[in-house]
Design a protein around this motif. Structure first.
Motif, PDB file in Angstrom:
ATOM      1  N   UNK A  99       0.852  -1.185   0.000  1.00 34.87           N
ATOM      2  CA  UNK A  99       0.000   0.000   0.000  1.00 34.87           C
ATOM      3  C   UNK A  99       0.885   1.231   0.000  1.00 34.87           C
ATOM      4  N   UNK A 100       0.455   2.270  -0.675  1.00 37.36           N
ATOM      5  CA  UNK A 100       1.200   3.524  -0.697  1.00 37.36           C
ATOM      6  C   UNK A 100       1.298   4.111   0.709  1.00 37.36           C
ATOM      7  N   UNK A 101       2.497   4.492   1.109  1.00 37.81           N
ATOM      8  CA  UNK A 101       2.697   5.082   2.436  1.00 37.81           C
ATOM      9  C   UNK A 101       1.880   6.355   2.618  1.00 37.81           C
ATOM     10  N   UNK A 102       1.483   6.974   1.523  1.00 41.21           N
ATOM     11  CA  UNK A 102       0.674   8.194   1.588  1.00 41.21           C
ATOM     12  C   UNK A 102      -0.600   7.980   2.389  1.00 41.21           C
ATOM     13  N   UNK A 103      -1.180   6.760   2.290  1.00 38.65           N
ATOM     14  CA  UNK A 103      -2.475   6.490   2.897  1.00 38.65           C
ATOM     15  C   UNK A 103      -2.386   5.681   4.192  1.00 38.65           C
ATOM     16  N   UNK A 104      -1.190   5.529   4.733  1.00 40.72           N
ATOM     17  CA  UNK A 104      -0.987   4.747   5.952  1.00 40.72           C
ATOM     18  C   UNK A 104      -0.774   5.689   7.130  1.00 40.72           C
ATOM     19  N   UNK A 105      -1.378   5.355   8.267  1.00 42.25           N
ATOM     20  CA  UNK A 105      -1.181   6.134   9.490  1.00 42.25           C
ATOM     21  C   UNK A 105      -0.920   5.175  10.640  1.00 42.25           C
ATOM     22  N   UNK A 106      -0.202   5.668  11.637  1.00 39.55           N
ATOM     23  CA  UNK A 106       0.047   4.851  12.826  1.00 39.55           C
ATOM     24  C   UNK A 106      -1.259   4.669  13.592  1.00 39.55           C
ATOM     25  N   UNK A 107      -1.486   3.448  14.048  1.00 38.29           N
ATOM     26  CA  UNK A 107      -2.677   3.140  14.827  1.00 38.29           C
ATOM     27  C   UNK A 107      -2.335   3.284  16.305  1.00 38.29           C
ATOM     28  N   UNK A 108      -3.003   4.183  17.020  1.00 37.52           N
ATOM     29  CA  UNK A 108      -2.696   4.351  18.447  1.00 37.52           C
ATOM     30  C   UNK A 108      -2.881   3.045  19.218  1.00 37.52           C
ATOM     31  N   UNK A 109      -2.080   2.863  20.263  1.00 31.22           N
ATOM     32  CA  UNK A 109      -2.162   1.647  21.074  1.00 31.22           C
ATOM     33  C   UNK A 109      -3.549   1.457  21.687  1.00 31.22           C
ATOM     34  N   UNK A 110      -4.262   2.568  21.906  1.00 28.71           N
ATOM     35  CA  UNK A 110      -5.580   2.489  22.540  1.00 28.71           C
ATOM     36  C   UNK A 110      -6.661   1.948  21.596  1.00 28.71           C
ATOM     37  N   UNK A 111      -6.335   1.798  20.318  1.00 25.12           N
ATOM     38  CA  UNK A 111      -7.329   1.344  19.333  1.00 25.12           C
ATOM     39  C   UNK A 111      -6.894  -0.002  18.767  1.00 25.12           C
ATOM     40  N   UNK A 112      -7.751  -1.026  18.895  1.00 20.60           N
ATOM     41  CA  UNK A 112      -7.384  -2.363  18.431  1.00 20.60           C
ATOM     42  C   UNK A 112      -7.528  -2.465  16.918  1.00 20.60           C
ATOM     43  N   UNK A 113      -7.018  -3.579  16.360  1.00 22.12           N
ATOM     44  CA  UNK A 113      -7.003  -3.741  14.909  1.00 22.12           C
ATOM     45  C   UNK A 113      -8.400  -3.753  14.301  1.00 22.12           C
ATOM     46  N   UNK A 114      -9.339  -4.441  14.951  1.00 16.76           N
ATOM     47  CA  UNK A 114     -10.692  -4.525  14.396  1.00 16.76           C
ATOM     48  C   UNK A 114     -11.339  -3.147  14.342  1.00 16.76           C
ATOM     49  N   UNK A 115     -11.196  -2.383  15.406  1.00 16.52           N
ATOM     50  CA  UNK A 115     -11.745  -1.028  15.412  1.00 16.52           C
ATOM     51  C   UNK A 115     -11.041  -0.172  14.368  1.00 16.52           C
ATOM     52  N   UNK A 116      -9.720  -0.311  14.275  1.00 17.80           N
ATOM     53  CA  UNK A 116      -8.970   0.450  13.287  1.00 17.80           C
ATOM     54  C   UNK A 116      -9.419   0.146  11.872  1.00 17.80           C
ATOM     55  N   UNK A 117      -9.648  -1.131  11.576  1.00 16.28           N
ATOM     56  CA  UNK A 117     -10.079  -1.516  10.238  1.00 16.28           C
ATOM     57  C   UNK A 117     -11.485  -1.015   9.944  1.00 16.28           C
ATOM     58  N   UNK A 118     -12.321  -0.978  10.964  1.00 13.86           N
ATOM     59  CA  UNK A 118     -13.719  -0.592  10.773  1.00 13.86           C
ATOM     60  C   UNK A 118     -13.910   0.913  10.678  1.00 13.86           C
ATOM     61  N   UNK A 119     -12.917   1.704  11.092  1.00 13.64           N
ATOM     62  CA  UNK A 119     -13.136   3.127  11.275  1.00 13.64           C
ATOM     63  C   UNK A 119     -12.512   4.011  10.209  1.00 13.64           C
ATOM     64  N   UNK A 120     -11.609   3.492   9.398  1.00 13.41           N
ATOM     65  CA  UNK A 120     -10.874   4.396   8.522  1.00 13.41           C
ATOM     66  C   UNK A 120     -11.757   5.017   7.440  1.00 13.41           C
ATOM     67  N   UNK A 121     -12.375   4.198   6.618  1.00 13.56           N
ATOM     68  CA  UNK A 121     -13.196   4.765   5.549  1.00 13.56           C
ATOM     69  C   UNK A 121     -14.431   5.452   6.115  1.00 13.56           C
ATOM     70  N   UNK A 122     -15.122   4.765   7.013  1.00 13.61           N
ATOM     71  CA  UNK A 122     -16.336   5.350   7.576  1.00 13.61           C
ATOM     72  C   UNK A 122     -15.999   6.583   8.424  1.00 13.61           C
ATOM     73  N   UNK A 123     -14.951   6.475   9.231  1.00 10.93           N
ATOM     74  CA  UNK A 123     -14.598   7.566  10.124  1.00 10.93           C
ATOM     75  C   UNK A 123     -14.066   8.785   9.395  1.00 10.93           C
ATOM     76  N   UNK A 124     -13.213   8.565   8.397  1.00  9.86           N
ATOM     77  CA  UNK A 124     -12.709   9.702   7.631  1.00  9.86           C
ATOM     78  C   UNK A 124     -13.813  10.299   6.757  1.00  9.86           C
ATOM     79  N   UNK A 125     -14.767   9.466   6.342  1.00  5.85           N
ATOM     80  CA  UNK A 125     -15.942   9.999   5.652  1.00  5.85           C
ATOM     81  C   UNK A 125     -16.725  10.914   6.587  1.00  5.85           C
TER      82      UNK A 125
END
Length: 323
Positions: A99-125
């Motif tokens: 994946x292009x590094x342009x679209x990658x961000x560090x995931x805070x320790x307080x947020x688990x992988x499932x939440x991180x995966x579920x939130x990027x498109x919907x959350x940034x929308x």
């Protein structure tokens, strides 16, 4: 590695679980081992051909979270082992991907992988809708269609956090209960009520400042009728079909309205915006102001069934696919 590929456009049955080989990350790329993958309606658009992929076959999927495996030439912001989340057009339905590094961000320790995966498109929308398209402020009245969906629930919670009065539309009593539990001030079951008429009643005839509409054809005219003069109709999806062509003078006749359909990736064109928007999203989630309900977890191999549920509107909140 295993991935889902689409060789021809069609129904969920065209989603094929296959062995796929990928090379090392190229310049400016990161190889990510996906731990969880987000499911979104835009995935359906690409599968059916409503949105054209660059080539056939292709690997669907627009968001995921996982760990960096390797970095390509010129990448200094990330290193192997970093926890990350990303959003990019196509390629996420896989165990690993570049994946292009342009679209990658560090995931805070307080947020688990499932939440991180579920939130990027919907959350940034939700972020660009609420903070960049029409900036919601305390005292605003807003209408959110499909309020029980992944984006709808985030819009509802975030708008309440910003001090708005939120009216949500849903299609069942169960979804109405969910939306109320997530902070909506008023919930309208569009199968039982004329939502535009009810919005006018709720707002004492004034209408709302903005309508966030991911439904499209079925709600367009009612959405315009729900707005106050100089209100904003903000479209971000077409779950019921595309909005039919209309005379732009209709906007004048309905109260000198604004109407827009913006694309998330336009907002993400600059790296600094990817970082800033993600930072604001992570902050409201980490604070607890916005919760990302992952209601369904399914193996990546069962993605066809996940698409069937999504298209039949059987889902609420977010669904994640597990490689």
């Amino acid at each position: 590695m295993k991935a889902i590929r689409v060789h021809r456009h069609g129904g969920p049955e065209v989603l094929s679980y296959e062995d796929v080989a990928i090379g090392p990350p190229g310049p400016g790329e990161i190889r990510v081992r996906n731990r969880a993958i987000g499911l979104n309606f835009v995935d359906v658009y690409f599968r059916t051909g409503a949105y054209a992929p660059p080539t056939l076959p292709f690997i669907p999927g627009n968001e995921a979270a996982g760990e960096v495996v390797a970095v390509g030439e010129g990448v200094s912001e990330f290193k192997p082992g970093d926890r990350v989340a990303y959003i990019e057009t196509l390629g996420a339905y896989a165990e690993e991907r570049n994946v292009s590094a342009h679209f990658v961000v560090r995931l805070p320790d307080a947020i688990d992988f499932e939440t991180g995966a579920a939130m990027m498109l919907k959350g940034l929308t939700a972020q660009y809708l609420l903070r960049r398209t029409f900036r919601v402020e305390p005292g605003h009245k807003i209408l959110v269609h499909a309020a029980a969906g992944g984006v709808g629930l985030m819009l509802t919670q975030w708008a309440k956090h910003l001090g708005a009065t939120v009216i949500g539309t849903v299609g069942s009593p169960e979804k109405a209960e969910l939306v109320r539990a997530n902070g909506a001030d008023y919930v309208i079951d569009y199968r039982k009520e004329d939502f535009a008429k009810r919005v006018r009643e709720i707002t004492d005839g004034e209408g709302v400042n903005v309508v966030y509409d991911g439904v499209g054809k079925a709600t367009f005219h009612g959405s315009l009728d729900s707005l106050r003069p100089l209100g904003y109709f903000v479209s971000y999806g077409a779950a019921s079909g595309a909005i039919e062509p209309f005379d732009i003078m209709l906007l004048m006749q309905k109260g000198s309205l604004f109407a827009t359909w913006q694309l998330l990736f336009t907002h993400l064109a600059k790296r600094e915006d990817v970082v800033a928007m993600s930072k604001e999203l992570f902050a409201v989630v980490a604070s607890g102001a916005v919760k990302v309900p992952v209601h369904t977890r399914m193996p990546l191999a069962e993605v066809a069934e996940a698409h069937r549920r999504l298209e039949s509107r059987q889902t609420t909140g977010a669904t994640v696919l597990l490689p």
